[in-house]
Design an enzyme around this catalytic site. Structure first.
Site, PDB file in Angstrom:
ATOM      1  N   CYS A 162       0.807  -1.226   0.000  1.00  0.00           N
ATOM      2  CA  CYS A 162       0.000   0.000   0.000  1.00  0.00           C
ATOM      3  C   CYS A 162       0.840   1.277   0.000  1.00  0.00           C
ATOM      4  CB  CYS A 162      -0.913   0.017   1.219  1.00  0.00           C
ATOM      5  SG  CYS A 162      -1.548  -1.596   1.695  1.00  0.00           S
ATOM      6  N   HIS A 301      -4.066   7.167   5.830  1.00  0.00           N
ATOM      7  CA  HIS A 301      -4.080   5.859   5.173  1.00  0.00           C
ATOM      8  C   HIS A 301      -5.494   5.289   5.251  1.00  0.00           C
ATOM      9  CE1 HIS A 301      -2.539   2.259   3.414  1.00  0.00           C
ATOM     10  NE2 HIS A 301      -2.744   1.530   4.485  1.00  0.00           N
ATOM     11  N   GLU A 312      -3.208   4.359  13.523  1.00  0.00           N
ATOM     12  CA  GLU A 312      -2.845   5.571  12.795  1.00  0.00           C
ATOM     13  C   GLU A 312      -3.183   6.810  13.622  1.00  0.00           C
ATOM     14  OE1 GLU A 312      -3.071   7.580   8.325  1.00  0.00           O
ATOM     15  OE2 GLU A 312      -4.427   5.926   8.808  1.00  0.00           O
ATOM     16  N   LYS A 333     -10.310   6.904   0.970  1.00  0.00           N
ATOM     17  CA  LYS A 333     -10.637   5.496   0.713  1.00  0.00           C
ATOM     18  C   LYS A 333     -12.091   5.192   1.040  1.00  0.00           C
ATOM     19  CE  LYS A 333      -6.015   3.422   1.275  1.00  0.00           C
ATOM     20  NZ  LYS A 333      -5.216   4.597   1.692  1.00  0.00           N
ATOM     21  N   HIS A 338      -9.635   0.804  -1.547  1.00  0.00           N
ATOM     22  CA  HIS A 338      -8.179   0.750  -1.370  1.00  0.00           C
ATOM     23  C   HIS A 338      -7.532   0.235  -2.645  1.00  0.00           C
ATOM     24  CE1 HIS A 338      -4.292   0.427   0.172  1.00  0.00           C
ATOM     25  NE2 HIS A 338      -4.481  -0.334   1.224  1.00  0.00           N
ATOM     26  N   PHE A 397       1.342  -3.288   4.104  1.00  0.00           N
ATOM     27  CA  PHE A 397       1.601  -4.613   4.674  1.00  0.00           C
ATOM     28  C   PHE A 397       3.113  -4.839   4.741  1.00  0.00           C
ATOM     29  CE2 PHE A 397      -2.478  -7.264   3.676  1.00  0.00           C
ATOM     30  CZ  PHE A 397      -3.175  -6.519   4.598  1.00  0.00           C
TER      31      PHE A 397
END
Length: 409
Positions: A162, A301, A312, A333, A338, A397
């Site tokens: 990502c 994110h 986050e 998002k 995503h 990830f």
């Protein structure tokens, strides 16, 4: 060191196939999530995704050539063409060996891999396409862009899940800042709404499994239960300020800071302490010579997973201190889903548009507050606000963190 600016942008997204359509959708809270049409979902728990709609690759690529590429290259070429056109780059107007391409993909040609493996199982290895490898490998988006425009500078493909798009843009900024290139087209692309990808993410319990598109991607909401797969591409033309000024290019904004770090913690979960993500934000702010109080907006994110927004939020508080209480935040998002390796690229474009127009795009679908996510996430409606500095977070990830700082010029 050279200052680095954006002179062109291009986007193919679930809510619009060019930058202005994309931005207009974000401002108006348009949801790009809908029932999956790419394959039969009868045997799948996952029923919705954020598909690109009404896109015709032959508007950008000759039909014969388009058949020799996976969709992730189609999206990348389209976004790159838009960005190059806006930047006004024409043959003879740049040094090809000082014009590079840093363009990533989280997965690459997943639909090609899936189709050719199935073909081999049914018809044998001799029937696998001789184009299988050049269609599936992730670096081909960068390769096709470089060939299309004659960009002969450094060209490569970061792959950091990502965080891919932010790593691409950040490393492009560094290449220009330190004098290695004059221009770099950077970004990310993804085409992963395929059975194998959806099954894999579904079975690791990463995806939302409901069937209501408006309740599927709800970042920072207490109901969040997994991300929604998206697809598309984002491209930006980065250029040294001096080069852009010398050729009379319109300057959209400055890429003034970049920070990257690793959690070194877990293959999928963010670090509960948020230290890696916080360090990426701190580094981007320091790189730009600014302070946390200077940050007006953060494109989070914000994946709509139980762990991401909780941690986050912790990271933003650590990075910004008291300024976290007043900074505007949103997760686009909530509208786009995503886009994996393309997510950061379109989110950087959203930040550039927010700087230009003084509008914070909303986090749509927000209904139930989560006490672990107690920042101003711009719920449901866009907000007019003076924005001079924006951060864009991408946390991949494997613990790959990358933050960009964009500044109004």
């Amino acid at each position: 060191m050279e200052r680095v600016v954006i002179t062109g942008m291009g986007a193919v997204t679930p809510v619009g196939n060019d930058v202005e359509q994309f931005w207009d959708s974000l401002k108006n809270g348009v949801c790009g999530i809908a029932p999956i049409t790419r394959f039969d979902t009868s045997d799948f728990k996952v029923k919705v995704a954020a598909e690109v709609k009404g896109f015709d690759p032959t508007q950008y690529i000759e039909p014969r050539e388009a058949k020799r590429m996976d969709g992730f290259c189609h999206y990348a070429i389209a976004a790159a063409q838009q960005a190059v056109d806006q930047a006004g780059l024409t043959e003879g107007g740049f040094d090809p060996f000082r014009t590079g391409v840093i363009f990533g993909s989280g997965i690459g040609g997943l639909t090609v891999i899936e189709g050719e493996v199935e073909k081999m199982g049914v018809k044998g290895p001799s029937r696998v396409s001789p184009l299988c490898i050049p269609m599936m490998i992730g670096n081909m988006a960068a390769a096709h862009i470089s060939m299309r425009f004659g960009f002969k500078g450094e060209s490569f493909c970061p792959v950091t899940a990502c965080a891919t798009g932010n790593h691409a843009i950040g490393e492009a900024m560094r290449a220009i800042r330190h004098g290695y290139q004059d221009i770099v087209i950077a970004g990310g692309t993804e085409n992963a709404i395929a059975r194998i990808g959806m099954a894999g993410f579904q079975n690791m319990k990463a995806l939302h499994t409901g069937d209501d598109p408006l309740a599927a991607s709800v970042p920072f909401d207490a109901r969040r239960s997994g991300f929604v797969m998206g697809e598309g591409a984002g491209a930006v033309v980065l250029e040294s300020l001096s080069h852009a000024q010398a050729r009379g290019a319109a300057i959209l904004c400055e890429v003034a800071g970049y920070g990257a770090s690793s959690d070194a913690y877990h293959i999928t979960s963010p670090d509960p302490e948020g230290e890696g993500a916080a360090q990426a934000m701190r580094a981007a702010i320091a790189d730009a010579g600014l302070t946390p109080a200077d940050v007006d907006y953060i494109n989070a994110h914000g994946t709509s997973t139980p762990l991401n927004e909780k941690y986050e939020t912790v990271a933003i508080k650590k990075a910004l201190g008291d300024a976290a209480k007043t900074v505007r935040i949103s997760s686009t998002k909530s509208m786009t889903g995503h886009l994996l390796g393309a997510a950061a690229a379109i989110e950087a474009i959203a930040c550039a548009c927010a700087l230009r127009d003084g509008i914070v795009p909303p986090t749509i679908g927000y209904r139930e507050a989560d006490p672990d996510c107690d920042l101003d996430i711009t719920p449901n409606q866009a907000a007019a606000a003076p924005i001079r500095v924006a951060l864009s977070n991408s946390l991949g990830f494997g613990g790959h963190n990358a933050t960009l700082l964009l500044k109004k010029v």
